[in-house]
Design a protein around this motif. Sequence first.
Motif, short mmCIF file in Angstrom:
data_model
loop_
_atom_site.label_atom_id
_atom_site.label_comp_id
_atom_site.label_asym_id
_atom_site.label_seq_id
_atom_site.Cartn_x
_atom_site.Cartn_y
_atom_site.Cartn_z
N CYS A 36 0.84 -1.20 0.00
CA CYS A 36 0.00 0.00 0.00
C CYS A 36 0.87 1.25 0.00
O CYS A 36 0.61 2.21 -0.72
N ARG A 37 1.90 1.22 0.83
CA ARG A 37 2.80 2.37 0.89
C ARG A 37 3.37 2.67 -0.50
O ARG A 37 3.42 3.81 -0.95
N GLN A 38 3.78 1.61 -1.17
CA GLN A 38 4.34 1.76 -2.51
C GLN A 38 3.32 2.34 -3.49
O GLN A 38 3.63 3.24 -4.27
N ALA A 39 2.11 1.81 -3.42
CA ALA A 39 1.07 2.27 -4.34
C ALA A 39 0.73 3.74 -4.07
O ALA A 39 0.66 4.55 -5.00
N VAL A 40 0.57 4.08 -2.79
CA VAL A 40 0.19 5.45 -2.43
C VAL A 40 1.28 6.44 -2.84
O VAL A 40 1.00 7.55 -3.30
N SER A 41 2.53 6.01 -2.70
CA SER A 41 3.62 6.92 -3.06
C SER A 41 3.66 7.18 -4.57
O SER A 41 4.31 8.12 -5.02
N ARG A 42 2.97 6.34 -5.33
CA ARG A 42 2.97 6.55 -6.79
C ARG A 42 1.62 7.02 -7.32
O ARG A 42 1.41 7.08 -8.53
N ARG A 47 -7.79 2.33 -3.22
CA ARG A 47 -8.68 2.78 -4.30
C ARG A 47 -9.41 4.05 -3.86
O ARG A 47 -9.60 4.98 -4.63
N GLN A 48 -9.77 4.04 -2.59
CA GLN A 48 -10.45 5.18 -2.01
C GLN A 48 -9.54 6.42 -1.99
O GLN A 48 -9.95 7.52 -2.33
N SER A 49 -8.28 6.19 -1.61
CA SER A 49 -7.31 7.30 -1.63
C SER A 49 -7.18 7.86 -3.04
O SER A 49 -7.11 9.07 -3.24
N ALA A 50 -7.12 6.95 -4.01
CA ALA A 50 -6.97 7.37 -5.40
C ALA A 50 -8.18 8.18 -5.84
O ALA A 50 -8.05 9.21 -6.52
N GLU A 97 1.23 -1.99 -12.43
CA GLU A 97 1.40 -2.47 -11.07
C GLU A 97 0.47 -1.73 -10.10
O GLU A 97 -0.22 -2.35 -9.28
N VAL A 98 0.45 -0.41 -10.21
CA VAL A 98 -0.42 0.39 -9.35
C VAL A 98 -1.88 0.04 -9.62
O VAL A 98 -2.67 -0.15 -8.70
N ALA A 99 -2.23 -0.06 -10.90
CA ALA A 99 -3.63 -0.37 -11.26
C ALA A 99 -4.05 -1.71 -10.65
O ALA A 99 -5.16 -1.83 -10.13
N ARG A 100 -3.15 -2.69 -10.71
CA ARG A 100 -3.47 -4.01 -10.13
C ARG A 100 -3.71 -3.88 -8.64
O ARG A 100 -4.65 -4.46 -8.09
N HIS A 101 -2.85 -3.10 -7.97
CA HIS A 101 -3.02 -2.95 -6.53
C HIS A 101 -4.35 -2.25 -6.22
O HIS A 101 -5.06 -2.66 -5.30
N LEU A 102 -4.67 -1.23 -6.96
CA LEU A 102 -5.92 -0.49 -6.71
C LEU A 102 -7.14 -1.41 -6.89
O LEU A 102 -8.11 -1.32 -6.15
#
Lengths: 87, 206
Positions: A5-11, A39-42, A27-32
């Motif tokens: 999550c940290r990685q995804a949020v940082s990107r 997903r909510q943060s995004a 990668e980010v899309a897969r995580h979301l």
Amino acid sequence: MKEKCRQAVSRLTPFLDEALPAEERAEVARHLDACPPCRQSAAKEEGGKTVLRERAAHLPTEPLPPGLRTRCAAIAERARRRALRSR
Amino acid sequence: MIRRLPRGPSGPVTTGADAFADEALTLLEPLYATALRLTRHRADAEDLVQDTYVKAFRFSERFVPGTNLKAWLYTILHNTWRNRRRDTARDTVDVDSEVVEAAASQPGGPEELDTPERILLRETLDADLQAALDALPAAYREAVWLRDVEEFAYAEIAEMLGVPMGTVMSRISRGRRLLFDALSGGMDSATGVAHHASRVSEVGSA
Ligand SMILES: [Zn+2]
């Protein structure tokens, strides 16, 4: 927060701005897809971005203070004369 | 929208310096708006802009023609502002502190999670947006503004703000989310974070 999550949020920002290389983007899309909180943060970030981008033009702008343009033009003119003298 | 000042006679008298001056003067409005955003006072903003022009013309030979003059002037303006604040301010909020980061990363209450941004967009009044922006911690406000309104590149913003690119992105990210929270109502998290942060820094400096 989990490392993933940290990685995804940082990107998130370059992800939403479409500034990530294809591989990282995927990668980010897969995580979301897999992670509702991220997903909510995004969604929030996208919302803030959209409102600002579409609305900022309507915000009232302060007019330039009287004389500021003249004073800045005078600064430019002094610099020009200095440059001519030193040539 | 932007009036160009009349150019000097063309020919041998016109120099690169004239073109530099002309273009620099067309950027007066956005520079003043930026100065107002930073200082929040008209007289200080005016001062900051004049200082910026004095420096820009003093060091104009350092500007590389063909690169972004607006970004270059913004960098001078932000540097000048930071130097001033370093001299005077002791109430600086450390926006990158763990506390603020953590506060800004907290997911909001469930009631606003599904708010479609279109609804937000439709229902947000200009005055609400202005108030939400004003309530953001200054560093977030500036990063978000430079990115989403002025559309500078991350690297240009990093240069202006004197921070690494990663910090720029995290400020943009948090600024956007705080803006969303503030506009979607309820928790007023932008101001909450601002208050929390200044309390923390008071404790820290005591
Ligand atoms: Zn996640």
